[in-house]
Design an enzyme around this catalytic site. Structure first.
Site, PDB file in Angstrom:
ATOM      1  N   ARG A  48      40.853  46.381  45.321  1.00  0.00           N
ATOM      2  CA  ARG A  48      39.739  46.226  44.133  1.00  0.00           C
ATOM      3  C   ARG A  48      39.456  44.729  44.052  1.00  0.00           C
ATOM      4  O   ARG A  48      40.455  44.117  43.978  1.00  0.00           O
ATOM      5  CB  ARG A  48      40.463  46.883  42.831  1.00  0.00           C
ATOM      6  CG  ARG A  48      40.235  48.335  42.673  1.00  0.00           C
ATOM      7  CD  ARG A  48      40.620  48.937  41.498  1.00  0.00           C
ATOM      8  NE  ARG A  48      41.750  48.244  40.664  1.00  0.00           N
ATOM      9  CZ  ARG A  48      41.636  48.159  39.254  1.00  0.00           C
ATOM     10  NH1 ARG A  48      40.807  48.800  38.526  1.00  0.00           N
ATOM     11  NH2 ARG A  48      42.831  47.668  38.821  1.00  0.00           N
ATOM     12  N   SER A 107      50.824  43.069  45.723  1.00  0.00           N
ATOM     13  CA  SER A 107      52.063  44.133  45.548  1.00  0.00           C
ATOM     14  C   SER A 107      53.052  44.430  46.563  1.00  0.00           C
ATOM     15  O   SER A 107      53.145  45.281  46.873  1.00  0.00           O
ATOM     16  CB  SER A 107      51.486  45.620  45.266  1.00  0.00           C
ATOM     17  OG  SER A 107      50.447  45.388  44.080  1.00  0.00           O
ATOM     18  N   ASP A 132      52.103  43.826  41.415  1.00  0.00           N
ATOM     19  CA  ASP A 132      51.333  44.861  40.445  1.00  0.00           C
ATOM     20  C   ASP A 132      52.145  45.199  39.300  1.00  0.00           C
ATOM     21  O   ASP A 132      51.622  45.652  38.520  1.00  0.00           O
ATOM     22  CB  ASP A 132      50.803  45.949  41.418  1.00  0.00           C
ATOM     23  CG  ASP A 132      52.356  46.524  42.093  1.00  0.00           C
ATOM     24  OD1 ASP A 132      53.348  45.983  42.147  1.00  0.00           O
ATOM     25  OD2 ASP A 132      51.974  47.812  42.409  1.00  0.00           O
TER      26      ASP A 132
END
Length: 917
Positions: A539, A603, A657
């Site tokens: 994203r 992440s 994350d």
């Protein structure tokens, strides 16, 4: 020739005339389809009442649960005894079932008398007689020394709370033995066997003859889900959804319901169709006012009904020229077998003459025609009534299945159905008219209900053995409180090893400093870019943060896919793809100009030396890009931006994350100082006291620690609770031997654990009829979303079956229950293990601060936590039980970790500005 034709014509005219007279006389017995459909509706209502907890006590159709939950699947085997008591004789069978290659059943049986003095005597006499016959049977076959499982077909209404218990509600047919009603017939039989002392028997199952019939036919046709008896008595059973049976706990699966439909009408609901002859039959019976439907349709009463009609017609001068003989007035002199003989196509009238002559009347041809038509009307009414009640059952089955058209098999037994020349044809024809949307196959039970009792016993044995093996396998996934406390203790020990400088390098739980020293204070302001990389999707976000009286966060984002060839290609290809996506987003938003601050949610485990530097320790979650491990990911990103030569960005922070999730929630809730992700992967972070973070200089304040707890257990400290299936999943994963804790709790792996268990159970023949489909062999087929759907309380088993069918797995009802159980066991353990880890974290924060009680909020994200129907509840409960001194709230991160990266960037920019001023 002409004379013969005239005679035939005269006889046909005569016959038609007689038929019309009888039709008129017995008009009340001729039921229109409209009346039959009305009777179907009434019976459907009675069924509903019988299944309802509130209405069952007063319901006439008792709808008795039989605790038979499964029909034969063909894998049954063994040596069984079957007792069959309920009709005019008593039968004992030895049934040997073998399922090797060809299913076959070897049976030997013997019939014993049940004299009147026994069936009308005391209960102890009756069961002593049964025990004596069983002893004789075993003696002849030299099997007295074997304790064989016994199935007992007991064809009377019984209340059951388990399969090996049956409390007699009431005697029917010709039985009237005293002291049995209200008693458990299994106990009475066991007592009689024990009294003899010369053999032992293990009574595994008590079934009604109707259930026995269904099970007998179910062995040959697995679509058989209805049993029907039309003989001396009449009854039906069928497989009902457990969720509709109020009298039995649980709502998963199906159970055979013994309708005991013979009592339909005992409350007066059939008074409008009962005739004076039905009332007379009832008055003269052993049980007046009871079994009124049975008295209108079953073989025990049809002959007597015809006799009563003939007597009345003779009295009125309509038959036999008004002659009435003592034989004709004697009860039981005209049997249902006589009705069958008279209704035969060719010799029927001849048989009528013989039978009537035997009764002392001298019948004319007219009389024989009339008597034949009386028999037809009485037996036809029976067939019509049974078609109406069976039609109600078929409609219920169709509705239960939610299918527009029902395809099913009905197992049938009973002398009336089998021996009456016209009965079955008429019955089938009426049924087809009443339920046109059902395709019904009728399967004749060739070997009676005794074989069915043996099949119920065989199924019970199979299910008990399967249940034992299934429980044994799944027991490895059950964690006691002591085991969970031990997991918490071990997690705590690993956390300490990760924080200490001396032991950090060898620690598996890395406890990585994130260089995030503060949570947001509400004064953050500005426009920030955020990248979020951690799964198959990537994203890019524009986050506009505004402070002041009304704080706002406005976000715009776009999702880009990362193809597997890029995930597992070179590092340069991966970061060029990321920068290409950023370029597209900047064009899309029209902001490809000023140098914007950027936060990078990455992440994967990184060793950070500052807020904007993170060296990748290892890839997880399916990523394998080369030349990245051991390198600073911020440098790799900056290099890719330079290669593109289109724009520049100020990379302020690289964050995990989990840290992003904590920061997102901390912006809303200041007490949030723990982050948790339970999705594709799993991880946690929390605010640790700087004095405990030996890897970073300084003792003042706090720093967020990215635990990287997925690697907990990589040193073998969880081997005692890892199962064979966990090892299989690990062995075939991309990173064997790593992230072992994550592989027991995260969404990426739970489906694989389930799939491996299902393969094992299928190999053992517990699932999918022992057939391992190509689908089941496919790794990754069981996505976490399917686990969440399958375990949903709102889903009926039909919907579970539909989900499995989507996956190419054709499941029975029993298969669906077992799949749901396996999913539940695996996800429950995952939630408990996650809870044990979280309990270690919150207790450490409490002890760090020297508090008796800690109030803390955990920011959570991840599909497993969000979408699974039970995961969050079980995890919360586990934390509460293992850390009773911590009051833990859980706050769902609605905007993902991208917003968190922007907030960390905003805090970083604010702190940088404060430091420079």
């Amino acid at each position: 020739m002409i004379a013969a034709q005239l005679l035939a014509y005269y006889f046909t005219e005569l016959k038609d005339d007689q038929v019309k007279k009888i039709d008129k006389y017995l008009y009340a017995m001729r039921l229109s389809d409209e009346t039959l459909i009305d009777i179907m509706t009434r019976f459907r209502k009675e069924m509903k009442n019988g299944l309802s907890r509130d209405f069952n006590p007063t319901a006439t159709v008792k709808m008795l649960p039989t605790f038979v939950r499964s029909i034969p699947d063909g894998s049954e085997k063994g040596d069984f005894i079957a007792l069959d008591l309920g009709g005019s004789s008593f039968r004992i069978l030895r049934v040997q079932v073998n399922h090797e290659k060809n299913q076959n059943v070897h049976m030997e049986s013997e019939v014993y008398d049940t004299p009147e003095n026994i069936v009308h005597g005391s209960g102890s006499q009756l069961f002593d007689h049964v025990a004596e016959c069983l002893g004789d049977f075993m003696e002849k076959r030299k099997i007295k020394d074997k304790k064989l499982p016994v199935g007992f077909t007991f064809s009377f209404p019984c209340q059951q709370s388990k399969i090996d218990e049956a409390i007699l509600i009431t005697w029917t047919k010709r039985f009237k033995a005293s002291g049995v009603e209200g008693a458990d017939v299994v106990k009475l039989l066991n007592k009689a066997i024990k009294k003899r002392g010369d053999y032992d028997a293990n009574i595994v199952a008590v079934v009604n003859d109707t259930v026995g019939t269904m099970m007998t036919c179910g062995y040959d046709d697995q679509h058989c889900e209805v049993g029907l008896i039309i003989g001396t008595g009449t009854n039906a059973c069928y497989m009902e959804e457990l969720r509709h049976i109020d009298l039995v706990e649980g709502d998963e699966g199906r159970m055979c319901i013994n309708t005991e439909w013979g009592a339909f009408g005992d409350d007066g609901s059939l008074e409008d169709i009962r005739t004076e002859f039905d009332r007379e039959i009832d008055r003269g019976s052993l049980n007046p006012g009871k079994q009124l439907f049975e008295k209108m349709v079953s073989g025990m009463y049809l002959g007597e009904l015809v006799r009563l009609i003939l007597v009345k017609m003779a009295k009125e001068g309509l038959l036999f020229e008004g002659r009435i003989t003592p034989e004709l007035l004697t009860r039981g002199k005209f049997n249902t077998s006589d009705v069958s003989a008279i209704e035969k196509n060719k010799e029927g009238l001849h048989n009528a003459k013989e039978i009537l002559t035997r009764l002392g009347v001298e019948p004319s041809d007219d009389d024989c025609v009339s008597v034949q038509h009386v028999c037809t009307i009485v037996s036809f009414r029976s067939a019509n009534l049974v078609a109406a009640t069976l039609g109600a059952i078929l409609n219920r089955l169709r509705d239960n299945k939610g299918t527009p058209r029902l395809r099913t098999t009905v197992g049938v037994d009973g002398s009336l159905y089998k021996t009456h020349p016209q009965y079955s044809r008429r019955f089938h024809k009426t049924l087809r008219r009443l339920v046109p949307d059902s395709d019904v196959r009728f399967l004749l039970s060739e070997s009676g209900s005794g074989k069915g009792a043996a099949m119920v016993t065989a199924v019970a044995y199979r299910l008990a053995e399967q249940h034992r093996q299934i429980e044994e396998t799944l027991a490895h996934f059950h964690l006691t409180k002591d085991m969970l406390l031990e997991v918490k203790k071990r997690m705590r020990a690993e956390m300490e090893l990760g924080l200490r400088k001396q032991t950090h390098n060898n620690a598996v739980v890395k406890m990585l400093p994130s260089f995030v020293r503060r949570t947001p204070d509400g004064t953050e302001n500005g426009d920030f870019l955020a990248l979020d990389l951690g799964g198959t999707n990537f994203r890019v976000l524009l986050v506009k943060i505004r402070s002041g009286k009304k704080r706002t966060v406005e976000m715009h984002n776009k999702i880009y896919a990362i193809p597997i060839e890029i995930m597992q290609g070179t590092g340069e290809e991966l970061f060029d793809h990321i920068v290409s996506c950023i370029s597209d987003f900047l064009d899309y938003m029209g902001i490809k100009g000023p140098r914007m601050p950027l936060g990078f949610t990455f992440s994967f485990p990184c060793q950070q030396t500052s807020l904007d530097a993170g060296i990748l320790i290892t890839w997880t979650k399916g990523f394998k890009a080369t030349d990245c491990v051991g390198h600073d990911v911020v440098t790799l990103l900056r290099d890719a931006i330079k290669r593109r030569e289109e724009f520049d960005l100020d990379v302020v922070a690289v964050v995990n994350d989990t840290v992003g999730t904590m920061m997102t929630c901390a912006y809303e809730e200041p007490t949030c100082e723990v982050g948790l992700i339970v999705g594709t992967g799993s991880n946690a972070c929390y605010m640790e006291e700087m004095k405990n973070v030996e890897m970073v200089e300084g003792d003042q304040g706090q720093m967020c620690i990215n635990m990287e707890w997925g690697a907990f257990g990589d040193n073998g400290c969880l081997d005692d609770i890892r199962t064979h299936y966990d090892r299989l999943v690990d062995e075939y994963s991309l990173n064997a031997g790593k992230q072992r804790y994550e592989k027991m709790i995260s969404g990426m792996y739970l489906g694989e654990i389930v799939r491996n268990i299902l393969i094992d159970f299928t190999k053992k023949g517990f699932l999918f009829r022992g057939q391992i489909s190509e689908t089941l062999k496919t790794r990754g087929i069981f996505e976490t979303k399917f686990l969440s759907q399958i375990e949903s309380d709102r889903l009926a088993l039909l919907q579970v079956r539909a989900i499995l069918q989507q996956l190419g797995l054709n499941s029975t009802c029993d298969d669906s229950i077992l799949v749901k159980t396996v999913c539940g066991v695996v996800s429950r353990r995952a939630a408990q293990l996650c809870g044990a880890g979280m309990a270690a974290v919150v207790d450490k924060i409490r002890e760090n601060r020297g508090l008796d009680r800690l109030n803390v909020t955990v920011g959570v994200d991840g599909t497993l936590y969000k979408l699974h129907p039970h995961f969050s509840r079980i995890m919360h409960q586990t934390v509460k039980e293992l850390s009773p001194k911590c009051n833990v709230s859980f706050l769902l991160s609605e905007d993902g970790s991208g917003k968190g990266a922007a907030l960390i960037t905003a805090v970083g920019v604010r702190l940088r500005t404060e430091a420079s001023s």
